[in-house]
Design a protein around this motif. Structure first.
Motif, PDB file in Angstrom:
ATOM      1  N   ARG A 184      -6.493   6.882  -0.840  1.00 31.07           N
ATOM      2  CA  ARG A 184      -5.669   7.386   0.265  1.00 31.07           C
ATOM      3  C   ARG A 184      -6.493   7.447   1.560  1.00 31.07           C
ATOM      4  O   ARG A 184      -5.985   7.170   2.640  1.00 31.07           O
ATOM      5  CB  ARG A 184      -5.104   8.759  -0.079  1.00 31.07           C
ATOM      6  CG  ARG A 184      -4.067   8.722  -1.201  1.00 31.07           C
ATOM      7  CD  ARG A 184      -3.772  10.122  -1.729  1.00 31.07           C
ATOM      8  NE  ARG A 184      -2.729  10.113  -2.737  1.00 31.07           N
ATOM      9  CZ  ARG A 184      -2.945   9.809  -4.022  1.00 31.07           C
ATOM     10  NH1 ARG A 184      -4.176   9.496  -4.424  1.00 31.07           N
ATOM     11  NH2 ARG A 184      -1.947   9.823  -4.884  1.00 31.07           N
ATOM     12  N   GLU A 185      -7.748   7.829   1.437  1.00 33.56           N
ATOM     13  CA  GLU A 185      -8.618   7.918   2.612  1.00 33.56           C
ATOM     14  C   GLU A 185      -8.826   6.541   3.233  1.00 33.56           C
ATOM     15  O   GLU A 185      -8.833   6.395   4.466  1.00 33.56           O
ATOM     16  CB  GLU A 185      -9.967   8.530   2.227  1.00 33.56           C
ATOM     17  CG  GLU A 185      -9.929  10.005   1.868  1.00 33.56           C
ATOM     18  CD  GLU A 185      -9.410  10.268   0.456  1.00 33.56           C
ATOM     19  OE1 GLU A 185      -9.239   9.289  -0.319  1.00 33.56           O
ATOM     20  OE2 GLU A 185      -9.183  11.439   0.126  1.00 33.56           O
ATOM     21  N   GLN A 186      -8.980   5.503   2.392  1.00 38.47           N
ATOM     22  CA  GLN A 186      -9.136   4.136   2.906  1.00 38.47           C
ATOM     23  C   GLN A 186      -7.878   3.689   3.646  1.00 38.47           C
ATOM     24  O   GLN A 186      -7.954   3.119   4.736  1.00 38.47           O
ATOM     25  CB  GLN A 186      -9.425   3.170   1.754  1.00 38.47           C
ATOM     26  CG  GLN A 186     -10.832   3.224   1.220  1.00 38.47           C
ATOM     27  CD  GLN A 186     -11.009   2.296   0.034  1.00 38.47           C
ATOM     28  OE1 GLN A 186     -10.230   2.315  -0.915  1.00 38.47           O
ATOM     29  NE2 GLN A 186     -12.039   1.456   0.099  1.00 38.47           N
ATOM     30  N   LEU A 187      -6.731   3.952   3.054  1.00 40.18           N
ATOM     31  CA  LEU A 187      -5.478   3.532   3.685  1.00 40.18           C
ATOM     32  C   LEU A 187      -5.258   4.262   4.999  1.00 40.18           C
ATOM     33  O   LEU A 187      -4.823   3.661   5.987  1.00 40.18           O
ATOM     34  CB  LEU A 187      -4.298   3.768   2.735  1.00 40.18           C
ATOM     35  CG  LEU A 187      -4.271   2.860   1.504  1.00 40.18           C
ATOM     36  CD1 LEU A 187      -3.208   3.328   0.517  1.00 40.18           C
ATOM     37  CD2 LEU A 187      -4.011   1.405   1.912  1.00 40.18           C
ATOM     38  N   LEU A 188      -5.564   5.553   5.029  1.00 37.33           N
ATOM     39  CA  LEU A 188      -5.397   6.315   6.268  1.00 37.33           C
ATOM     40  C   LEU A 188      -6.284   5.746   7.358  1.00 37.33           C
ATOM     41  O   LEU A 188      -5.873   5.606   8.515  1.00 37.33           O
ATOM     42  CB  LEU A 188      -5.727   7.789   6.016  1.00 37.33           C
ATOM     43  CG  LEU A 188      -5.283   8.782   7.096  1.00 37.33           C
ATOM     44  CD1 LEU A 188      -3.768   8.857   7.162  1.00 37.33           C
ATOM     45  CD2 LEU A 188      -5.851  10.164   6.805  1.00 37.33           C
ATOM     46  N   SER A 189      -7.504   5.372   7.010  1.00 35.91           N
ATOM     47  CA  SER A 189      -8.442   4.826   7.986  1.00 35.91           C
ATOM     48  C   SER A 189      -8.060   3.412   8.411  1.00 35.91           C
ATOM     49  O   SER A 189      -8.070   3.083   9.603  1.00 35.91           O
ATOM     50  CB  SER A 189      -9.853   4.835   7.400  1.00 35.91           C
ATOM     51  OG  SER A 189     -10.756   4.203   8.268  1.00 35.91           O
ATOM     52  N   GLU A 190      -7.691   2.563   7.447  1.00 35.61           N
ATOM     53  CA  GLU A 190      -7.485   1.149   7.735  1.00 35.61           C
ATOM     54  C   GLU A 190      -6.092   0.823   8.271  1.00 35.61           C
ATOM     55  O   GLU A 190      -5.921  -0.142   9.018  1.00 35.61           O
ATOM     56  CB  GLU A 190      -7.771   0.341   6.464  1.00 35.61           C
ATOM     57  CG  GLU A 190      -9.228   0.417   6.041  1.00 35.61           C
ATOM     58  CD  GLU A 190      -9.483  -0.127   4.649  1.00 35.61           C
ATOM     59  OE1 GLU A 190      -8.586  -0.809   4.098  1.00 35.61           O
ATOM     60  OE2 GLU A 190     -10.576   0.126   4.099  1.00 35.61           O
ATOM     61  N   VAL A 191      -5.089   1.616   7.908  1.00 42.59           N
ATOM     62  CA  VAL A 191      -3.723   1.363   8.383  1.00 42.59           C
ATOM     63  C   VAL A 191      -3.390   2.248   9.576  1.00 42.59           C
ATOM     64  O   VAL A 191      -2.904   1.778  10.605  1.00 42.59           O
ATOM     65  CB  VAL A 191      -2.695   1.571   7.254  1.00 42.59           C
ATOM     66  CG1 VAL A 191      -1.274   1.369   7.780  1.00 42.59           C
ATOM     67  CG2 VAL A 191      -2.977   0.618   6.092  1.00 42.59           C
ATOM     68  N   VAL A 197      -8.841  14.184   5.587  1.00 43.72           N
ATOM     69  CA  VAL A 197      -8.457  14.525   4.217  1.00 43.72           C
ATOM     70  C   VAL A 197      -7.104  15.218   4.213  1.00 43.72           C
ATOM     71  O   VAL A 197      -6.265  14.985   3.351  1.00 43.72           O
ATOM     72  CB  VAL A 197      -9.538  15.420   3.568  1.00 43.72           C
ATOM     73  CG1 VAL A 197      -9.067  15.908   2.205  1.00 43.72           C
ATOM     74  CG2 VAL A 197     -10.846  14.669   3.426  1.00 43.72           C
ATOM     75  N   ALA A 198      -6.884  16.083   5.209  1.00 43.33           N
ATOM     76  CA  ALA A 198      -5.620  16.812   5.285  1.00 43.33           C
ATOM     77  C   ALA A 198      -4.451  15.869   5.520  1.00 43.33           C
ATOM     78  O   ALA A 198      -3.315  16.174   5.188  1.00 43.33           O
ATOM     79  CB  ALA A 198      -5.682  17.852   6.401  1.00 43.33           C
ATOM     80  N   GLY A 199      -4.730  14.691   6.091  1.00 42.82           N
ATOM     81  CA  GLY A 199      -3.653  13.771   6.415  1.00 42.82           C
ATOM     82  C   GLY A 199      -3.295  12.799   5.320  1.00 42.82           C
ATOM     83  O   GLY A 199      -2.380  11.993   5.489  1.00 42.82           O
ATOM     84  N   THR A 200      -4.001  12.868   4.173  1.00 41.09           N
ATOM     85  CA  THR A 200      -3.722  11.895   3.130  1.00 41.09           C
ATOM     86  C   THR A 200      -2.329  12.061   2.538  1.00 41.09           C
ATOM     87  O   THR A 200      -1.794  11.128   1.945  1.00 41.09           O
ATOM     88  CB  THR A 200      -4.772  11.972   1.997  1.00 41.09           C
ATOM     89  OG1 THR A 200      -4.832  13.316   1.501  1.00 41.09           O
ATOM     90  CG2 THR A 200      -6.149  11.561   2.514  1.00 41.09           C
ATOM     91  N   ARG A 201      -1.739  13.235   2.686  1.00 41.67           N
ATOM     92  CA  ARG A 201      -0.353  13.438   2.231  1.00 41.67           C
ATOM     93  C   ARG A 201       0.588  12.497   2.972  1.00 41.67           C
ATOM     94  O   ARG A 201       1.618  12.074   2.443  1.00 41.67           O
ATOM     95  CB  ARG A 201       0.049  14.902   2.447  1.00 41.67           C
ATOM     96  CG  ARG A 201       1.472  15.242   2.044  1.00 41.67           C
ATOM     97  CD  ARG A 201       1.747  14.977   0.587  1.00 41.67           C
ATOM     98  NE  ARG A 201       3.088  15.395   0.207  1.00 41.67           N
ATOM     99  CZ  ARG A 201       3.798  14.835  -0.752  1.00 41.67           C
ATOM    100  NH1 ARG A 201       3.307  13.820  -1.436  1.00 41.67           N
ATOM    101  NH2 ARG A 201       4.994  15.282  -1.042  1.00 41.67           N
ATOM    102  N   THR A 202       0.221  12.142   4.202  1.00 41.17           N
ATOM    103  CA  THR A 202       1.014  11.179   4.978  1.00 41.17           C
ATOM    104  C   THR A 202       1.127   9.854   4.232  1.00 41.17           C
ATOM    105  O   THR A 202       2.182   9.227   4.207  1.00 41.17           O
ATOM    106  CB  THR A 202       0.348  10.945   6.349  1.00 41.17           C
ATOM    107  OG1 THR A 202       0.371  12.161   7.089  1.00 41.17           O
ATOM    108  CG2 THR A 202       1.075   9.869   7.140  1.00 41.17           C
ATOM    109  N   VAL A 203       0.034   9.424   3.615  1.00 42.24           N
ATOM    110  CA  VAL A 203       0.043   8.171   2.848  1.00 42.24           C
ATOM    111  C   VAL A 203       1.032   8.273   1.694  1.00 42.24           C
ATOM    112  O   VAL A 203       1.837   7.360   1.460  1.00 42.24           O
ATOM    113  CB  VAL A 203      -1.369   7.845   2.326  1.00 42.24           C
ATOM    114  CG1 VAL A 203      -1.341   6.566   1.489  1.00 42.24           C
ATOM    115  CG2 VAL A 203      -2.354   7.703   3.481  1.00 42.24           C
TER     116      VAL A 203
END
Length: 240
Positions: A184-191, A197-203
């Motif tokens: 999830r952290e990779q997707l948040l960063s790359e997309v 970390v708090a934003g991974t729920r967005t993914v």
């Protein structure tokens, strides 16, 4: 209600800001204009909806807590009417449920007040980058799902599926690398273009939205404790 920006800024893209607090709207307008965007400001939902139809902005910054017609309802009406202009929600409510509801309404991103104006501009730039995308030469196919990055269209069989800019780029990112597992952290960063970390729920919310729209044809699988991947076996199926 008011429009600002040079010709060069408008060429980069017009951003519609719908915010009922004049001081906040002015700070957002000044920072967007400084970054080279054209800016138009409205202070209520009804006028914001009318401005979308009249101005056809490149992106919309939408306050959730607008008087009268709330921001989430403005977004819902846009999506229901087939308008997929990128939307970035701004709200004073820092509640995970509110964020999830906003994303489920079709928002592309979400910022909580108080926010850094520089961060907001960066988020707008990211949303526009996702909307424009980086086209690949040939459509990609995984199972029954076909993604045309040049025309930014997605099909399940012969039926076209309407996606937000962020949903499209998330699916494209996964489909470009079938079989690879992304955290999830990779997707948040790359997309999304930022890490939190708090934003991974967005993914998770966007993956859930994609699965709902793609139905049984969705090639996205959850790798428990790690993240998400597109089924590699589906990618091996021949194109029609």
């Amino acid at each position: 209600m008011s429009t600002a920006g040079t010709a060069a800024g408008r060429a980069r893209g017009l951003v519609l800001v719908v915010e009922d607090e004049p001081a906040i709207a002015d700070v957002v307008r000044l920072n967007l204009a400084k970054a080279g965007y054209g800016v138009h400001v409205e202070h209520d939902g009804e006028r914001g909806l009318a401005a979308v139809e009249r101005l056809r902005p490149a992106a919309i910054i939408l306050d959730v807590g607008l008087p009268g017609l709330a921001g989430d309802e403005v977004c819902r009406r846009l999506r229901a009417g087939g308008d997929w202009t990128p939307v970035l929600f701004v709200t004073a409510r820092d509640d995970a449920v509110d964020r999830i509801v906003g994303l489920e309404m079709g928002a592309d991103d979400y910022v909580t007040k108080p926010f850094s104006p520089r961060e907001l501009v960066a988020r707008v730039t990211g949303v526009l980058r996702r909307a424009q995308g980086v086209p690949d030469a040939a459509p990609q196919r995984v199972g029954r799902v076909t993604l045309d990055a040049v025309r930014r269209r997605v099909f399940v069989g012969s039926a076209e599926i309407a996606l937000t800019a962020t949903e499209f780029d998330l699916l494209a990112h996964l489909m470009r690398r079938p079989g690879r597992v992304f955290s999830r952290e990779q997707l948040l960063s790359e997309v999304w273009g930022y890490s939190s970390v708090a934003g991974t729920r967005t993914v998770d919310v966007h993956v859930a939205q994609l699965r709902a729209k793609l139905g049984g044809a969705s090639p996205i699988r959850t790798v428990r404790g790690v993240g998400y991947a597109v089924e590699h076996s589906s990618a091996a199926e021949p194109s029609p």
